[in-house]
Design a protein around this motif. Structure first.
Motif, short mmCIF file in Angstrom:
data_model
loop_
_atom_site.label_atom_id
_atom_site.label_comp_id
_atom_site.label_asym_id
_atom_site.label_seq_id
_atom_site.Cartn_x
_atom_site.Cartn_y
_atom_site.Cartn_z
N THR A 107 0.82 -1.22 0.00
CA THR A 107 0.00 0.00 0.00
C THR A 107 0.85 1.27 0.00
OG1 THR A 107 -1.90 -1.10 1.01
CG2 THR A 107 -1.77 1.29 1.26
N PRO A 108 1.83 1.43 0.91
CA PRO A 108 2.65 2.65 0.84
C PRO A 108 3.49 2.75 -0.43
CG PRO A 108 3.50 1.15 2.52
CD PRO A 108 2.18 0.61 2.09
N THR A 109 3.94 1.59 -0.95
CA THR A 109 4.72 1.60 -2.19
C THR A 109 3.88 2.13 -3.35
OG1 THR A 109 6.04 -0.30 -1.47
CG2 THR A 109 6.00 0.17 -3.84
N LEU A 110 2.66 1.63 -3.48
CA LEU A 110 1.79 2.06 -4.57
C LEU A 110 1.38 3.52 -4.42
CD1 LEU A 110 -0.40 -1.17 -4.79
CD2 LEU A 110 1.12 -0.31 -6.59
N ILE A 111 1.08 3.94 -3.19
CA ILE A 111 0.71 5.35 -2.97
C ILE A 111 1.88 6.25 -3.34
CG2 ILE A 111 0.09 7.07 -1.22
CD1 ILE A 111 -1.34 4.77 0.30
N TRP A 112 3.09 5.86 -2.93
CA TRP A 112 4.28 6.65 -3.25
C TRP A 112 4.50 6.74 -4.76
CZ3 TRP A 112 9.12 5.06 -5.32
CH2 TRP A 112 10.11 6.06 -5.28
N LEU A 113 4.31 5.62 -5.46
CA LEU A 113 4.53 5.59 -6.91
C LEU A 113 3.48 6.41 -7.66
CD1 LEU A 113 5.43 1.82 -7.48
CD2 LEU A 113 6.96 3.79 -7.81
N LEU A 114 2.22 6.33 -7.24
CA LEU A 114 1.12 6.90 -8.02
C LEU A 114 0.69 8.29 -7.57
CD1 LEU A 114 -1.13 3.70 -8.34
CD2 LEU A 114 0.46 4.63 -10.04
N ALA A 115 0.85 8.60 -6.29
CA ALA A 115 0.31 9.87 -5.77
C ALA A 115 1.34 10.97 -5.59
CB ALA A 115 -0.41 9.61 -4.44
N SER A 116 2.62 10.65 -5.70
CA SER A 116 3.67 11.66 -5.46
C SER A 116 3.60 12.82 -6.44
CB SER A 116 5.05 11.01 -5.55
OG SER A 116 5.23 10.07 -4.52
N ALA A 117 2.97 12.61 -7.58
CA ALA A 117 2.85 13.69 -8.56
C ALA A 117 1.92 14.80 -8.06
CB ALA A 117 2.31 13.14 -9.88
#
Length: 321
Positions: A143-153
């Protein structure tokens, strides 16, 4: 105790109505619930502890019997829901806080209510429980990996802060629940009987607190967020079902995949958004919690009728033969 267990079953079976009622009340009277914001994380931990109390060794036997089906469900869940969330954020040009909230709920593990919906739909309950359990146990990492990859923009995302939060509110309570079950044995049976009541009350309070804290923003952007939430959930159901169809799974397993992919642990989403982003970022999770219980109940009813029709057709064919 029997009366309390009966009340617990009734409240569990009418979960969607309670969430909807209290979400509306919290929107109309936010002052009644605004003070509950600090209870969001502890309440989610309580729900996860209850999940640990109910987990049995047999629940993971499905992983050993059909590992590829469970793996398919887990991969589909963590690919489809985050991917659809990201695409919807791009398509609707969502503001940063709302976009992060949509992606966050998309990256959460499967919701516990999906198991109930699978049972009502006459799906493969063992597969459903296994997928829900495995996605939940993998959540601290994925979950944190995916959030970091997709939401950091859209907004800064701290992987380690999210990782430790999920570890504390998901994995640790589940482990403690499993340990309590092993140590206390049959003595936890009475506690398990009232778990639906505790879970419903906890999720209702979480949703009400989030809605109350974001009442003004919901009034401004609620229809847009609700439209995105409904599309997100619907695509999850649809793509989950067709994933099972592409891999030639029987009808019961296709139902399980649809419900496990489309239903999220939105309580976790609300807790993470409130702790690490803003009340507005928690709104998609709160609305998802309301909507996916309604849509899940409707879909499970439709799926159940599919099974009944299939049973009638098989009986008629056997009569002809």
């Amino acid at each position: 105790m029997r009366a309390l267990a009966a009340l617990s079953r009734f409240v569990g079976n009418t979960f969607a109505y309670w969430v909807l009622i209290f979400a509306v009340v919290a929107f109309l009277q936010p002052g009644w619930f605004i003070g509950l914001k600090g209870a969001i994380v502890p309440l989610l931990g309580l729900v996860m502890f209850g999940m640990g109390l109910t987990l049995k060794r047999e629940d993971f036997a499905e992983v050993a019997r059909h590992p590829w089906r469970v793996a398919l469900g887990v991969v589909a869940h963590f690919v489809i829901m985050p991917g659809v969330a990201w695409l919807l954020c791009q398509a609707f040009h969502l503001p940063p806080e709302i976009a992060v909230g949509v992606i966050l709920v998309g990256c959460c593990p499967s919701g516990t209510s999906s198991n109930v919906m699978t049972w009502l739909a006459r799906g493969d309950l063992a597969l459903s429980v296994a997928i829900a359990a495995v996605t939940t146990l993998l959540a601290p990492l994925l979950t944190p990996t995916l959030i970091w990859l997709l939401a950091s923009a859209w907004l800064p995302v701290s992987f380690m802060e999210l990782f430790w939060s999920i570890l504390q509110v998901v994995l640790l309570p589940i482990v403690l629940g499993v340990v309590a079950q092993r140590v206390l044995g049959d003595r936890v049976r009475h506690a398990v009987e009232v778990l639906p009541l505790i879970s419903v009350v906890s999720i209702v309070i979480i949703v009400a607190a989030v809605v109350a804290a974001s009442q003004a923003k919901i009034a401004e952007s609620g229809l847009l967020i609700m439209a995105v939430v409904m599309l997100h959930n619907s695509f999850g159901f649809l793509l989950g079902y067709f994933t099972g169809r592409v891999f030639k799974l029987p009808l019961a397993q296709r139902k399980s995949l649809a419900l496990e992919v489309g239903m999220q642990n939105s309580g976790l989403g609300a807790a993470l958004a409130s702790a690490h982003f803003s009340p507005l970022a928690a709104v998609p999770s709160a609305l998802f919690s309301v909507w996916h219980n309604i849509s899940g109940a409707l879909l499970s009813t439709y799926f159940r009728r599919m099974s009944e029709k299939q049973d009638r057709e098989l009986a008629a064919q056997q009569a002809i033969d």
